[in-house]
Design a protein around this motif. Structure first.
Motif, PDB file in Angstrom:
ATOM      1  N   VAL A 111       0.835  -1.198   0.000  1.00 14.70           N
ATOM      2  CA  VAL A 111       0.000   0.000   0.000  1.00 14.70           C
ATOM      3  C   VAL A 111       0.872   1.251   0.000  1.00 14.70           C
ATOM      4  N   ALA A 112       1.920   1.245   0.811  1.00 13.10           N
ATOM      5  CA  ALA A 112       2.809   2.409   0.878  1.00 13.10           C
ATOM      6  C   ALA A 112       3.461   2.683  -0.475  1.00 13.10           C
ATOM      7  N   ALA A 113       3.911   1.622  -1.153  1.00 15.16           N
ATOM      8  CA  ALA A 113       4.544   1.795  -2.460  1.00 15.16           C
ATOM      9  C   ALA A 113       3.556   2.379  -3.470  1.00 15.16           C
ATOM     10  N   TYR A 114       2.321   1.907  -3.438  1.00 14.33           N
ATOM     11  CA  TYR A 114       1.300   2.449  -4.350  1.00 14.33           C
ATOM     12  C   TYR A 114       1.049   3.922  -4.073  1.00 14.33           C
ATOM     13  N   LEU A 115       0.897   4.287  -2.802  1.00 16.85           N
ATOM     14  CA  LEU A 115       0.608   5.678  -2.458  1.00 16.85           C
ATOM     15  C   LEU A 115       1.776   6.595  -2.824  1.00 16.85           C
ATOM     16  N   LYS A 116       2.997   6.114  -2.637  1.00 15.27           N
ATOM     17  CA  LYS A 116       4.156   6.925  -2.997  1.00 15.27           C
ATOM     18  C   LYS A 116       4.239   7.169  -4.497  1.00 15.27           C
ATOM     19  N   GLY A 117       3.669   6.266  -5.284  1.00 11.86           N
ATOM     20  CA  GLY A 117       3.724   6.382  -6.739  1.00 11.86           C
ATOM     21  C   GLY A 117       2.618   7.202  -7.343  1.00 11.86           C
ATOM     22  N   LEU A 118       1.693   7.707  -6.525  1.00 14.83           N
ATOM     23  CA  LEU A 118       0.588   8.500  -7.050  1.00 14.83           C
ATOM     24  C   LEU A 118       1.079   9.850  -7.563  1.00 14.83           C
ATOM     25  N   PRO A 119       0.498  10.344  -8.644  1.00 14.58           N
ATOM     26  CA  PRO A 119       0.860  11.699  -9.112  1.00 14.58           C
ATOM     27  C   PRO A 119       0.505  12.736  -8.071  1.00 14.58           C
ATOM     28  N   GLN A 120       1.283  13.780  -7.977  1.00 15.94           N
ATOM     29  CA  GLN A 120       0.985  14.843  -7.036  1.00 15.94           C
ATOM     30  C   GLN A 120      -0.357  15.471  -7.376  1.00 15.94           C
ATOM     31  N   GLY A 121      -1.146  15.713  -6.333  1.00 14.12           N
ATOM     32  CA  GLY A 121      -2.463  16.318  -6.544  1.00 14.12           C
ATOM     33  C   GLY A 121      -3.570  15.309  -6.677  1.00 14.12           C
TER      34      GLY A 121
END
Length: 465
Positions: free
Chosen positions: A451-461
């Protein structure tokens, strides 16, 4: 039953001000109203029969309240007393910033502080030194003002002689029901609570949990231990076992008068029967078949809704089981007399399956009013398919209590649920009010790396900021 609950860590000055405000209101219609009448009405609104009784309750709260999580670690360690206190703070579970690294740090103080006082002797497992100091078996002290038995129960070092030391303390006057009120909250943190662990942060139990719990219960610890039931149930994440429940039932959980802590806390503390009623609702909501069997064997009414704990939303055990698809539990509850689902719960069941039958606006509004927290439960349990139907009905997927649905999904590692929440417009950057954490912080707190890896990979905004 009280019409409202006392706040945690209640304050007498606050209640006095409430009574004075009420007196002002009463005198609008009755100029002869007295402060004594307003005080009585205030006390009764909280379930107490008189003002002196509620004042006595607050005095007891003040007497037993402790805040071990607020004891700072570090600082001056210049004296033997300071080093002994630091060792005890690091070695014991206090439900604050607990971390295994603290126990490792505690080992650095050994053997220097092991025999500094009765409390360090107990925690370090110095049984011969304890024997020489048994006259202090019930003396409160150390950084938390605990009895020695509590330091032993909350000890998380891999120390020797723990069961033997517990027997020595109990044989020399230690109280098997020793405990304290964590920051004034009404559910006591007893020696049994410490032995079983878990709860907030899913803290580890004492390494001798079964032996120590049995020693305490045989010595007279009351099995109707509300905080143990919470910590080993709704207060901690899965996986669950039934070790605590089987042992407490063996010694009378659900029976008797509730013991000394129930006598002290009166209406703010659940009765023995209410503890089992809550357990049945929790076990049914979580799919814990053996727990349901254990509780039903005690003769508990399956249609009782428990003690109105806000986490249960007023639902019956059968409603939880049937709505969430725990078929075997649902059938067992029906066989014990549980009533069938009403129209609201038929709707909830459809939503939980990922369906959204055509409903009128009135039924949808009733569904939201009955339990606005359903998105939290869906996220917490990874019911991804329920999210869009809930949103279409009008439920708020950004609902914030002490956390939001996305925080609970992240904490429990439900990657697809986190992903779907964000697709439905939920903001991953929203912050919880207690810790100020976002979804990433909650995932990292519980080591949910995917989950952390997915959230870190989200585009800003990303989200609704």
């Amino acid at each position: 039953m009280p019409t409202r609950r006392l706040p945690d860590d209640p304050n007498l000055d606050h209640l006095r001000k409430q009574a004075k405000r009420l007196l002002t209101e009463l005198r609008v219609d009755n100029p002869d109203a007295t402060l004594a009448e307003a005080q009585l009405a205030t006390a009764r609104s909280y379930g107490f029969p008189s003002w002196p009784r509620i004042v006595h309750h607050l005095e007891l709260v003040d007497r037993y309240s402790r805040s071990p999580h607020r004891q700072s670690i570090g600082g001056p360690l210049d004296t033997p007393e300071q080093r002994a206190d630091e060792f005890l703070k690091l070695a014991t579970l206090h439900y604050g910033q607990d971390d295994p690294a603290r126990q490792r740090a505690a080992q650095q103080f050994l053997p220097e502080v092991a025999q500094s006082n009765i409390y360090t002797m107990v925690v370090a497992g110095e049984i011969d030194a304890v024997r020489r100091n048994l006259s202090q078996a019930r003396v409160e002290g150390g950084p938390y003002r605990w009895e020695p038995l509590l330091y032993l129960a909350y000890n998380r070092l891999d120390a020797p002689n723990q069961v033997e030391i517990a027997r020595l303390l109990l044989a020399n006057g230690a109280d098997p029901n020793a405990g304290y009120l964590w920051q004034g909250m009404p559910s006591p943190f007893t020696a049994l609570t410490g032995v079983f662990g878990r709860g907030e942060g899913d803290q580890p139990p004492h390494r001798n949990r079964v032996e120590l719990a049995r020693v305490l219960l045989e010595a007279g610890a009351d099995p109707n231990d509300s905080q143990t039931m919470y910590n080993c149930g709704p207060g901690s994440p899965p996986p669950y076992d039934e070790v605590h429940l089987e042992l407490l039932l063996e010694f009378g959980l659900g029976r008797g008068d509730g013991g000394p802590w129930h006598e002290r806390m009166t209406t703010t503390h659940p009765t023995p029967q209410q503890l089992l009623e809550d357990e049945l609702v929790f076990a049914s909501s979580t799919g814990l078949l053996h727990r349901v069997e254990l509780v039903l064997a005690q003769g508990i009414d399956p249609d009782n809704r428990g003690t109105e704990h806000p986490g249960f939303g007023g639902h019956r055990a059968y409603e939880f089981a049937a709505v969430q698809g725990f078929t075997e539990i649902a059938e067992l509850l029906r066989a014990h007399g549980a009533a069938p689902l009403d129209d609201l719960h038929e709707l909830y069941a459809a939503v939980w399956r990922g369906e959204l039958p055509t409903v009128d606006a009135a039924l949808a509004a009733r569904a939201i009013a009955k339990d606005p927290h359903l998105p939290l439960r869906a996220a917490e349990t990874g019911r991804t398919e329920a999210l869009e139907p809930l949103q279409r009905l009008g439920f708020d997927l950004n609902l914030m209590t002490h956390s939001a649905p996305i925080h609970r999904a992240a904490l429990n590692g439900h990657l697809e649920t986190v992903r779907r929440l964000i697709e439905l417009g939920v903001d991953p950057e929203q912050r919880d009010p207690m810790y100020g954490g976002n979804a990433l912080g909650w995932a990292e707190h519980n080591n949910q790396t995917a989950v952390a890896a997915y959230l870190k990979g989200l585009p800003q905004g990303t989200g609704t900021r």
